[in-house]
Design an enzyme around this catalytic site. Structure first.
Site, PDB file in Angstrom:
ATOM      1  N   ASP A 204      25.274 -29.628  51.826  1.00  0.00           N
ATOM      2  CA  ASP A 204      24.685 -30.978  51.757  1.00  0.00           C
ATOM      3  C   ASP A 204      25.500 -31.684  52.890  1.00  0.00           C
ATOM      4  OD1 ASP A 204      27.045 -30.770  50.229  1.00  0.00           O
ATOM      5  OD2 ASP A 204      26.712 -32.805  49.459  1.00  0.00           O
TER       6      ASP A 204
ATOM      7  N   GLU B 224      28.937 -31.383  47.681  1.00  0.00           N
ATOM      8  CA  GLU B 224      30.177 -31.207  48.019  1.00  0.00           C
ATOM      9  C   GLU B 224      30.635 -32.867  48.368  1.00  0.00           C
ATOM     10  OE1 GLU B 224      34.130 -31.530  50.295  1.00  0.00           O
ATOM     11  OE2 GLU B 224      32.067 -31.928  50.883  1.00  0.00           O
TER      12      GLU B 224
HETATM   13 ZN   LIG Z   1      32.548 -31.212  54.593  1.00  0.00          ZN
END
Ligand SMILES: [Zn+2]
Length: 386
Positions: free
Chosen positions: A76, A138
């Site tokens: 992401d 994340e």
């Molecule tokens: Zn990162």
């Protein structure tokens, strides 16, 4: 330009072209990587979230024996909302030494290098496995990687080292802070603002809590560690909302806050003292007016800090491979703390600099990709030998 770099840039272009902003699905990118690996003869596992809207991917290349190295990256990227870009964010623009696009540095550049090098591996020669683990979400607090952890924990054999390729300009990093993100909701009692003593002002109780948080931070500053910047744990309130109109005593207020703590400290001390203050000092007073009043906390995200002894053999090995004499620490968090907590030695080292991450016109320099490819080549050679 070398063939290998050329292939890496092609892969990076493909990866950047998927809009994998954390609020979007990353499945198209995961499909693409799974298909790419399958063409090289490697079967990757796709680990979906419960809604099947996002997924992690994990692959083990070579003999499935204990040891080996896990290359870890997230798929992401942060949003481009409110940022002014001079380059198209979701395609790669090459200009001299720079490659522009959202995620080039954080951290699709690293993922592209991993995929490029994997296509050169002769799995028969590997004495120990090379693992690749790609996560989702994340950037919103290391949320997706937990399923990947559960998967690894259930395996009979585990990798020995996890290399998290977050941007560190290819310098090995052995420490970062941990984080706890909390949402606090204050439930008060509304009334006409001409009769404030009859209500319970949720915003004002939230303000008292925030004041308490600021007082806590003063104490944290006294417990410093100069290896980190800033050299102490920090508390911060990032968003707040509440109230309907000036002439109504507000019955609700919500704020989000985070604690970024030194890896040797425990977050529970700070979090518990905040909850205790709310429950023992504020809620009883609020309930004198209305039994429905309450203050509640919800954990939005949490990951542990990372600190690895400088003399750890894997760290020394990585320093030798990257030609650095000492490791350093970073201020941002990574999935490394979670891997380390699950018993896999974790080191952060990847191409690009966080100075370019999360910003408009994010870019990575070709030389950073070259250096990363060189390190990955050394890692493969190492896995061929032992
Ligand atoms: Zn990162």
């Amino acid at each position: 330009m070398s063939d290998r770099l050329q292939r890496t840039l092609q892969l990076l272009n493909n990866l950047v072209s998927f809009d994998t902003t954390s609020q979007e699905s990353n499945l198209a990118l995961i499909d693409y990587v799974q298909d790419y690996l399958s063409k090289q003869g490697f079967d990757a596992e796709v680990l979906y979230n419960s809604q099947k809207t996002k997924a992690n991917l994990v692959v083990c290349i070579g003999p499935r024996v204990a040891g080996g190295i896990l290359l870890s990256g997230h798929t992401d990227v942060v949003p481009i909302d409110g940022q002014h870009w001079n380059y198209p964010p979701f395609s790669l623009t090459l200009e001299d030494e720079r490659c522009y696009g959202r995620g080039t540095t954080d951290m699709k550049g690293f993922v592209a290098c991993c995929l490029a090098i994997i296509s050169e591996i002769d799995p028969q020669q590997l004495k120990k496995p090379l693992w690749l683990g790609l996560s989702y979400d994340e950037e919103v607090g290391c949320l997706g990687v937990h399923e990947l952890h559960d998967y690894l924990a259930a395996q009979p054999v585990k990798p020995e080292l996890c290399l998290v390729g977050e941007p560190t300009s290819m310098r090995p990093v052995n420490g970062h802070k941990g984080k706890v993100a909390l949402r606090c909701q204050v439930k008060g009692k509304e009334c006409h603002s001409a009769y404030t003593p009859q209500g319970v002002n949720a915003i004002q109780y939230a303000a008292r809590l925030i004041h308490f948080i600021l007082e806590q931070e003063k104490q944290l500053i006294e417990k410093g560690d100069l290896r980190f910047d800033p050299p102490f744990s920090t508390l911060h309130v990032g968003t707040i909302s509440g109230g309907e109109a000036l002439n109504i005593v507000p019955n609700f207020c919500q704020f989000d806050m985070e604690l970024r703590y030194l890896p040797q400290q425990s977050p529970s001390e700070v979090v518990d003292s905040l909850k205790t203050y709310a429950q023992h000092q504020l809620v009883p007073v609020m309930r004198e007016m209305s039994a429905d009043c309450d203050i509640s906390f919800k954990t939005l995200a949490a990951y542990p800090g990372l600190y690895l002894d400088e003399m750890t053999p894997w760290l020394q090995q990585l320093l030798a491979w990257t030609n650095f004499s000492t490791a350093h620490t970073v201020s941002f968090g990574t999935e490394g703390g979670l891997y380390q907590a699950s018993g896999i030695t974790s080191i952060i080292c990847g191409p690009g600099s966080m100075a370019q991450g999360h910003k408009p016109d994010e870019y990575i320099e070709k030389d950073q990709l070259r250096q990363c490819l060189k390190l990955l080549e050394r890692i493969i050679c190492h896995l061929y030998e032992k």
